[in-house]
Design a protein around this motif. Structure first.
Motif, PDB file in Angstrom:
ATOM      1  N   SER A  32      -7.767  -6.035  17.995  1.00 17.41           N
ATOM      2  CA  SER A  32      -6.812  -5.079  17.417  1.00 17.41           C
ATOM      3  C   SER A  32      -7.086  -5.090  16.099  1.00 17.41           C
ATOM      4  N   LYS A  78      -4.682  -2.912  12.644  1.00 23.44           N
ATOM      5  CA  LYS A  78      -3.431  -2.089  12.320  1.00 23.44           C
ATOM      6  C   LYS A  78      -3.463  -1.623  10.832  1.00 23.44           C
ATOM      7  N   SER A  79      -2.842  -0.507  10.865  1.00 25.12           N
ATOM      8  CA  SER A  79      -2.743   0.212   9.353  1.00 25.12           C
ATOM      9  C   SER A  79      -1.441   0.822   9.362  1.00 25.12           C
ATOM     10  N   PHE A  99      -1.710   1.115  15.229  1.00 22.66           N
ATOM     11  CA  PHE A  99      -2.675   0.227  15.545  1.00 22.66           C
ATOM     12  C   PHE A  99      -3.721   0.394  16.794  1.00 22.66           C
ATOM     13  N   GLU A 109      -3.308   5.371   9.298  1.00 26.44           N
ATOM     14  CA  GLU A 109      -3.262   5.965  10.530  1.00 26.44           C
ATOM     15  C   GLU A 109      -4.441   6.741  11.218  1.00 26.44           C
ATOM     16  N   LEU A 117       0.550  -7.859  10.012  1.00 23.06           N
ATOM     17  CA  LEU A 117       1.735  -7.513  10.942  1.00 23.06           C
ATOM     18  C   LEU A 117       2.838  -6.885   9.760  1.00 23.06           C
ATOM     19  N   GLU A 158       4.507  -4.825   7.248  1.00 21.59           N
ATOM     20  CA  GLU A 158       4.583  -3.579   6.707  1.00 21.59           C
ATOM     21  C   GLU A 158       5.545  -3.399   5.527  1.00 21.59           C
ATOM     22  N   ILE A 180       1.341  -7.333  18.297  1.00 21.13           N
ATOM     23  CA  ILE A 180       0.329  -6.293  19.005  1.00 21.13           C
ATOM     24  C   ILE A 180      -0.035  -6.719  20.115  1.00 21.13           C
ATOM     25  N   CYS A 191       4.770  -3.930  18.313  1.00 22.70           N
ATOM     26  CA  CYS A 191       4.357  -3.614  16.982  1.00 22.70           C
ATOM     27  C   CYS A 191       5.498  -2.722  16.216  1.00 22.70           C
TER      28      CYS A 191
END
Length: 726
Positions: free
Chosen positions: A21, A23-24, A28, A111, A270, A272, A284, A288
C-alpha cells in the motif's frame, strides 16, 4: 446491508496480508506484489470510495515474471523489478524469457497515482514488445468492497476515451458526481474504455519510459517532470511527518533498528495533518480514517516520544464530541467519537458510521489521555482549551455511560445497525460466559472500568492543576470503581478477573487478555496485579510471538479467530506496560523480544493481528488473512513496549525524569533517544548494556530537570558524546 460485526468475505480479501500500500492525504492505494490492482480488496480509494478497481499490466498477453518488489522504507515509493516471459515471434523473430528488464515505479501524491514503466532491452537483438493495460473504476463504497449488498446504486456514466486518456464517471444516490481519469504519456496504439495497448520496438541497449497517472480529474499529460515533482513532494512530506517528536535508534544497521525505523515510518504514513493537528488513521485498507480508540492508544504509545500527536488527537476528538442523543449513531451528550467515514453509504444513512459513537471505552480513554498528556508535558493551555469537553465526558461517564447506576461503565447498542460489542474486542462473538453463552446487556467490560479509573484520577489531577473544584469528588469516584472491580470482577478460584458483567450482574468468567489493560490503568491491588501478570505469562496466553486474546482452554477459543485466540500487538503492549507497572519489567522485555521476532517474519511491519498458534522451532507466525497492514497501534506497540522495558517516565509538573530498573532489548548493546522535549528544550537519552547492566545518561538536560532512578547527567569522562553536541 452489511452486518457491522462481520468480517470481509474471503473473495474480497484473499491474500490481503501479502498486499502492499501507499497513502497520501485522504487517498490510499492497495495492490499486489506486481503492482497490479485486480478488484478484490485492492484499488485506489479516496474518501472511502474506490476510484480504481483494476489496473493490470501484461506483456504479450501474460503477466511479467516478477524478480523483486516492495515499498521503500519511508513508504514513498513502490518498485517492482520484472522481466519478460518468452515473447511470440514478431517480424520473424521471438525473444526468450529474461531479455527485458521491466521496472514499475510509482508514488501517490495529492490523492493522485503517478507511475513510471521503464523498459530496457538487454538482449542481443531488437525486440518488439506488446505491452497492455487493463483498467476499470467501479466507484464502490468501501463497505461494498467489504461485502455489503445494496438494493440500489447510483448511475454509471458512459466512459469517455480521447487519445491518451479514458474517463469514468458515477453519480451516486447522494447526488455526488465522482470521476476517475487514467492518462498516458504516449498515445496507445489501441485505446478502449477498459484497455490500452502499446507496441514498443527496443533495439539492443535501448530504454523506453511510459508515464501513467490516475486521479479524479484530467490534468496535464503525464511526463518525467510531473513524476519527479510528485516523488519529491511525497518524500518531503514524509520527512516532515517523521520529524515530529524524538528520534529513536538502536545498534546502527541492526534488525532491531530496522524495526524501529519501519514502525516510526508506518505511524508517519498513517498520520494525517488535520486542522486540529496530527491524527493517526487506524489502518489500511479497512480503517484508513480517524478512529477514536485507535487514535488515542496510538498517541499514548508514542506519548513519551511525540506528545504533539496526543495534542492533535485530543483536539480532533474534542471537536467531534457528541452534543445530542442519536440512537442510530449510538450518540449521547459528552460521548467521544468511535469512528468517522466518508463515502456514499454513510452519507445516505445506509451505514451508521459517518460519525459514529458506538465505543464504550473511547470517552474514558479520552479523559485518561488528557491526564497523561498533561503529566508528560505540563501543557495546561491545551487542557484549559478542552476542559469543557473533559467535563462533558466525565458527565457522560457518571450518567448515560452508567446506564443502570451501579457505578460501572456499560454498553448496549441502541439499534440493530450498531456494533453489538463496543469495547476494543468489537466482533459479535468476542464477549461470552465461560460456557460460550452470549450475555444479555448492558455489559460492563473489565478493562473499561480500568480506563474509567484512570479517567477519574486524571480529572482530579487536572482540576487541581487548573484551580477548579471537584478534585476530591473525582478521586472518590476512582476509589469507588476500584472497590467495585475488586468485589465484582475478581474470581478467587481463578486468581483472575472476569472479562465482564452481564446485564443481570453475573460475571462472564471467560479467561481473556482484557485484564492486562486493567494492569495498564493501575487499578488492581499489588497481589492481584501480580497474579494476573503471572497467568498472562503462562502457556495459556503466551504463544512465543506475544499474548493471545483468549486463553487456549476456553470456550470459543480459536487461534484463527479475530478476537478469540489471535495475537494483537497493541494488546500485548498494553499488558506488558501494565506488567512493568507491577514490577514485571523482565516480562515487558521478554514480550518485546517476542514481537520483534514476529516482526522479522512480517518484513518488520507488524500487522493488526496474526493467528495465535504456538511458536514452533523454524516456523514463522501464521498470518491472519484480513489483517490491516500497516496498522497504527500495531506499529506504535514497539514504542510502548520499549518504554516499559526501559522504565522511562517524564513527569513535567514535578520536573522529574525517572528511569527505573531499565532493561535493554535482547541483543541490543546501545540505544539512543534524541530530541526528547521537556519544557520546550530538547535533550537526549543514551542507554548502553555494560556487562549485563544498563547505563543511562542524559545529554543536554534542561536546567531544573530532576533525575531519579538509574539515569544520570552525562559526564565527559565517561566517553560518550551527544549527537546534538557533536
Amino acid at each position: 446491508m452489511l452486518d457491522p460485526d462481520a468480517e470481509p468475505p474471503e473473495q474480497a480479501v484473499e491474500g490481503l496480508h501479502q498486499l502492499l500500500s501507499l497513502k497520501s492525504g485522504g487517498a490510499f492505494l492497495v495492490f499486489n506484489s506486481r503492482g497490479d490492482v485486480t478488484g478484490g480488496a485492492d484499488g485506489l480509494f479516496v474518501d472511502d470510495t474506490r476510484l480504481l478497481s483494476r489496473l493490470v499490466m501484461c506483456t504479450a498477453g501474460v503477466l511479467p515474471s516478477r524478480l523483486n518488489s516492495g515499498v521503500s522504507r519511508d513508504n514513498v515509493y513502490f518498485v517492482c523489478h520484472a522481466t519478460n516471459r518468452p515473447l511470440p515471434p514478431m517480424g520473424g523473430k521471438s525473444a526468450p524469457a529474461g531479455t527485458l528488464h521491466i521496472e514499475r515505479r510509482r508514488v501517490l501524491w495529492g490523492e493522485r497515482l503517478y507511475e513510471r514503466v521503464r523498459l530496457s532491452n538487454f538482449g542481443s537483438e531488437t525486440v518488439m514488445l506488446p505491452l497492455t493495460f487493463e483498467f476499470d473504476a467501479d466507484f464502490r463504497d468501501i463497505f461494498e468492497v467489504r461485502g455489503a449488498a445494496r438494493a440500489m446504486r447510483g448511475t454509471v456514466q458512459p466512459p469517455q476515451v480521447d487519445g491518451r486518456w479514458a474517463r469514468f464517471g458515477y453519480r451516486g444516490l447522494d447526488e455526488v458526481e465522482r470521476s476517475t481519469v487514467i492518462s498516458f504519456s504516449a498515445p496507445p496504439g489501441r485505446l478502449t474504455t477498459n484497455y490500452a495497448q502499446f507496441l514498443w520496438s527496443l533495439e539492443r541497449g535501448d530504454t523506453e519510459e511510459l508515464y501513467i497517472e490516475v486521479g479524479r480529474h484530467l490534468e496535464e499529460t503525464p511526463c518525467e517532470a510531473r513524476f519527479r515533482l510528485a516523488a519529491v513532494q511525497a518524500r518531503l512530506e514524509r520527512r516532515r511527518q517523521r520529524r515530529g517528536g524524538a528520534a529513536i535508534s538502536a545498534d546502527r544497521g541492526s534488525p532491531f533498528d530496522a524495526w524501529l525505523a519501519q514502525a516510526r515510518s508506518d505511524v508517519a504514513l498513517l498520520t494525517e495533518a488535520l486542522p486540529t493537528g496530527p491524527y493517526p488513521f487506524a489502518g489500511i485498507p479497512w480503517f484508513c480514517t480517524p478512529f477514536g480508540r485507535d487514535g488515542i492508544i496510538t498517541a499514548w504509545q508514542l506519548l513519551w516520544l511525540e506528545p504533539g500527536l496526543a495534542a492533535g488527537v485530543l483536539r480532533y476528538l474534542a471537536a467531534r464530541q457528541a452534543a445530542e442523543t442519536n440512537p442510530f449513531a449510538d450518540a449521547q451528550p459528552g460521548k467521544i467519537m468511535h469512528e468517522t467515514r466518508g463515502g456514499e453509504m454513510c452519507a445516505l444513512g445506509e451505514m451508521p458510521f459517518g460519525l459514529y459513537y458506538g465505543g464504550v471505552d473511547t470517552t474514558c480513554l479520552f479523559v485518561g489521555l488528557a491526564g497523561a498528556y498533561w503529566r508528560r508535558t505540563g501543557d495546561l493551555e491545551l487542557i484549559a482549551e478542552i476542559w469543557p469537553n473533559l467535563q462533558a465526558a466525565a458527565a457522560w461517564m457518571a450518567g448515560p455511560g452508567d446506564s443502570n447506576g451501579d457505578g460501572l461503565i456499560d454498553y448496549a447498542r441502541a439499534v440493530e445497525t450498531g456494533l453489538a460489542n463496543q469495547g476494543w474486542k468489537d466482533s459479535g462473538d468476542s464477549i461470552f460466559h465461560a460456557d460460550g453463552r452470549f450475555p444479555p446487556g448492558p455489559i460492563a467490560l473489565v478493562e473499561v472500568q480500568g480506563y474509567a479509573f484512570a479517567g477519574w484520577l486524571a480529572m482530579a489531577d487536572l482540576a487541581d492543576a487548573l484551580g477548579e473544584d471537584g478534585g476530591e469528588a473525582w478521586r472518590a469516584k476512582a476509589r469507588r470503581v476500584r472497590q467495585l472491580v475488586e468485589e465484582r470482577f475478581w474470581m478467587e478460584d481463578e486468581a483472575f478477573y472476569a472479562v465482564a458483567l452481564d446485564g443481570e450482574g453475573r460475571p462472564c468468567r471467560a479467561i481473556t487478555s482484557n485484564p492486562g489493560h486493567l494492569l495498564f490503568s493501575g487499578l488492581p491491588a499489588p497481589d492481584r496485579g501480580a497474579a494476573v501478570a503471572h497467568r498472562l505469562l503462562s502457556a495459556e496466553f503466551r504463544t512465543g510471538w506475544g499474548l493471545r486474546t483468549l486463553a487456549r482452554d476456553q470456550a470459543r477459543y480459536n487461534p484463527m479467530a479475530y478476537h478469540n485466540g489471535s495475537v494483537w500487538p497493541h494488546d500485548t503492549a498494553l499488558a506488558a506496560a501494565g506488567m512493568a507497572r507491577y514490577g514485571e519489567r523482565e516480562a515487558a522485555r521478554r514480550l518485546l523480544g517476542e514481537l520483534f521476532d514476529a516482526a522479522i517474519h512480517f518484513q518488520m511491519r507488524l500487522p493488526e493481528l496474526f493467528c495465535g498458534f504456538d511458536r514452533r522451532t523454524g516456523e514463522p507466525p501464521v498470518a491472519y488473512p484480513v489483517a490491516c497492514m500497516p496498522q497504527a497501534w500495531a506499529a506504535g506497540s514497539v514504542f510502548m513496549l520499549l518504554q516499559a522495558a526501559l522504565g522511562v517516565e517524564i513527569d513535567a509538573p514535578e520536573r522529574r525524569l525517572t528511569v527505573r530498573d531499565p532493561l535493554m532489548p535482547r541483543g541490543v548493546a546501545r540505544l539512543e533517544v534524541t530530541g526528547l522535549h521537556f519544557d520546550g528544550a530538547p535533550f537526549d537519552l543514551h542507554f548502553a548494556d555494560r556487562d549485563g547492566s544498563t547505563v543511562v545518561e542524559a545529554f543536554d538536560a534542561p536546567r531544573g530537570l530532576l533525575f531519579s532512578g538509574a539515569v544520570r547527567p552525562f559526564s565527559p569522562d565517561r566517553g560518550w558524546r551527544s549527537r546534538r553536541s557533536a
